[in-house]
Design an enzyme around this catalytic site. Structure first.
Site, PDB file in Angstrom:
ATOM      1  N   SER A 124       0.842  -1.194   0.000  1.00  9.90           N
ATOM      2  CA  SER A 124       0.000   0.000   0.000  1.00  9.90           C
ATOM      3  C   SER A 124       0.880   1.248   0.000  1.00  9.90           C
ATOM      4  O   SER A 124       1.691   1.421  -0.912  1.00  9.90           O
ATOM      5  CB  SER A 124      -0.963  -0.033   1.180  1.00  9.90           C
ATOM      6  OG  SER A 124      -1.999   0.898   1.021  1.00  9.90           O
ATOM      7  N   GLU A 160      -8.934  -5.211  -4.415  1.00  9.86           N
ATOM      8  CA  GLU A 160      -8.392  -4.268  -3.437  1.00  9.86           C
ATOM      9  C   GLU A 160      -9.475  -3.421  -2.761  1.00  9.86           C
ATOM     10  O   GLU A 160      -9.554  -3.328  -1.541  1.00  9.86           O
ATOM     11  CB  GLU A 160      -7.410  -3.317  -4.135  1.00  9.86           C
ATOM     12  CG  GLU A 160      -6.200  -3.960  -4.772  1.00  9.86           C
ATOM     13  CD  GLU A 160      -5.029  -4.122  -3.830  1.00  9.86           C
ATOM     14  OE1 GLU A 160      -5.180  -3.828  -2.625  1.00  9.86           O
ATOM     15  OE2 GLU A 160      -3.968  -4.561  -4.296  1.00  9.86           O
ATOM     16  N   HIS A 162      -7.840  -5.552  -0.192  1.00 10.81           N
ATOM     17  CA  HIS A 162      -6.616  -4.859   0.191  1.00 10.81           C
ATOM     18  C   HIS A 162      -6.093  -5.385   1.528  1.00 10.81           C
ATOM     19  O   HIS A 162      -6.872  -5.577   2.466  1.00 10.81           O
ATOM     20  CB  HIS A 162      -6.929  -3.362   0.308  1.00 10.81           C
ATOM     21  CG  HIS A 162      -5.751  -2.467   0.440  1.00 10.81           C
ATOM     22  ND1 HIS A 162      -4.819  -2.304  -0.558  1.00 10.81           N
ATOM     23  CD2 HIS A 162      -5.340  -1.657   1.450  1.00 10.81           C
ATOM     24  CE1 HIS A 162      -3.898  -1.432  -0.181  1.00 10.81           C
ATOM     25  NE2 HIS A 162      -4.201  -1.026   1.046  1.00 10.81           N
TER      26      HIS A 162
END
Length: 493
Positions: free
Chosen positions: A188, A301, A403
């Site tokens: 990320s 995600e 995610h």
């Protein structure tokens, strides 16, 4: 007990289950007082032996409200502006010259730490005979404020990461690591930051291989936008006085930073630390030509953000098209139809919310990863792409392969009680984690993720776009969801 000699003094760690662990090692002076918003400086030496049994304090940050933080494992300990510490896990304090893996944590550059239980380095160190390092860096306004009046570039957090990587180059041999074989990996915000490090003059020569996970090339904050944010922050805290900002309590800065309209705490093209657009520099291979790159994302995600947002709870087709007008304009209906068709053919859900999550995933994660891989592949053949497809059972399966779900599989921490709800408890979790870890460890050791536990994994080339799909049925797909990619890239052009 484990003892090691560094350039700054001796450290006392602990040996647990065949792994030497050193926590809370300072890699820079505390960035407080006059050092707030300054580039990191080397730590002061210490006399005698320093205990390294406890994690250092985390960067100043807020907790993530609701169930999200607990579910994905964003737990942190005590926070402080004095936060520049790293942690080392090593199978042995000898001259074995093991591969080194350095983790840059995610969290939107506003939360996170290298001490999260989900990134406990003992599993990777033990199973792969590697040295693992996790680092902290300044977050939010304390790490990303562009204020020329203070000498703040907006990239002090990136400079923290560089300082940690330089510490690794200089000191890791004493921990059994090879300073000439360093892989930086992060997820990320950590992945987005790594893409900037690859194009950053100050980071040249700091690492040998890169693994940006769910993060890649993105637009830098402009100097003008960064300075406007700094002016707004100063106005809120001191009535506009930059001279008094260094005396403002860090907690007050934290409280205000989220209220600044349009503020984005991210790498800034300041003209010095980041003098150019990263995509241009990376495409030329100015600092990274020949550097192996492993890059990818989770399949779904953005479900982590849509499922927990009540705004999207009852989305219908009309609502989907209305939202799609922001990225696609008059082609919004065509975009929705393209996503529906391509995903239907791939056997993926096509409800309006699924399609919106897919659009969001592509905009922020998938398409930037593809562009990053293709930029790097212009000059370096050693590029591999993956997609993490295994779904989470949490929230009745609605999160799908969301995610952050890949992190405990990479680190082997899926069995932690806090992670079991997120990852699942079936036998397939451990089997997949073993194969994912084997791929990362092979990449760290040799610069190639191929290993005996996974199918043949071809390099990524724009003509084929070979992508490893990490799921119970592991395999390579050529150009997955390519109809969508082609539609979006035509729109972008």
């Amino acid at each position: 007990m484990a003892l090691v000699e560094t350039s700054y003094g001796r450290l006392r760690g602990a040996r647990t289950d065949g792994v030497d662990v050193f926590k809370g090692i300072p890699f820079a002076k505390p960035p407080v007082g006059e050092l707030r918003w300054r580039a990191p400086e080397p730590p002061a030496p210490w006399p005698g032996i320093r205990d390294a049994h406890e994690f250092g304090r985390c960067a100043i940050q807020s907790t993530i409200p609701g169930d999200v933080g607990e579910l994905i494992g964003i737990a942190t300990g005590e926070v402080s502006e004095d936060c520049l510490y790293l942690n080392v896990w090593s199978p042995g304090l000898d001259d074995a010259k093991r591969p080194v893996m350095v983790w840059i944590h995610g969290g939107g550059n506003t939360v996170g730490a290298g001490s999260q239980p989900r990134v406990n380095g003992e599993h990777l160190a033990r199973s792969g005979d590697v040295v693992v390092v996790t680092v902290n860096y300044r977050l939010g306004a304390l790490g990303f404020l562009h204020a020329p009046e203070l000498g703040a570039t907006g990239n002090e957090a990136l400079l923290d990461q560089v300082a940690a990587l330089r510490w690794v180059r200089a000191e890791i041999a004493a921990f059994g690591g090879d300073p000439k074989n360093v892989t930086v990996f992060g997820q990320s915000a950590g992945g987005f930051d790594i893409a900037q490090l690859m194009a950053m003059p100050a980071a040249e020569g700091c690492f040998d291989k890169a693994v940006p996970m769910s993060g890649s090339l993105t637009e830098q904050v402009t100097a003008a936008a960064g300075e406007a944010t700094a002016v707004a922050l100063a106005r809120e805290l001191t009535g506009g006085s930059f001279d008094r900002l260094r005396a403002v309590p860090a907690g007050d800065i934290l409280a205000v930073q989220s209220r600044i309209p349009g503020a984005r705490w991210a790498p800034t093209r300041d003209g010095v630390v980041l003098p150019e657009d990263a995509r241009t520099v990376l495409g030329e291979g100015r600092f990274t030509s020949g550097m192996p790159l492993l890059i990818g994302h989770t399949r779904d995600e953005s479900t982590l953000f849509t499922v927990f947002n009540e705004r999207f709870a009852n989305m219908d087709r009309e609502g989907l098209v209305a939202l799609a007008r922001e990225p696609f304009g008059e082609r919004a209906e065509q975009a929705a139809a393209c996503y529906e068709s391509d995903r239907q053919e791939a056997g993926l859900p096509v409800e309006p919310l699924d399609l919106w999550a897919a659009i969001s995933t592509d905009r922020m994660f998938r398409l930037p990863a593809i562009r990053t891989a293709e930029c790097h592949a212009r000059h370096t053949p050693s590029v591999w792409m993956y997609r993490f497809d295994r779904e989470s059972p949490a929230r009745d399966g609605r999160l799908q392969a969301c995610h952050s779900l890949d992190i405990p599989f990479v680190w082997g921490t899926y069995a932690l009680p806090a992670m079991q709800r997120f990852c699942g408890r079936d036998d397939g979790v451990g089997r997949l984690s073993t194969r994912v870890m084997a791929s990362y460890l092979a990449f760290a050791r040799h610069g190639d993720p191929n290993n005996e536990l996974t199918p043949d994994w071809p390099v990524y080339e724009p003509g084929r776009r070979a992508t490893m799909l990490f799921d119970d049925d592991l395999g390579v797909a050529d150009a997955p969801l390519d109809g969508i990619r082609a539609f979006c890239e035509t729109e972008a052009a």
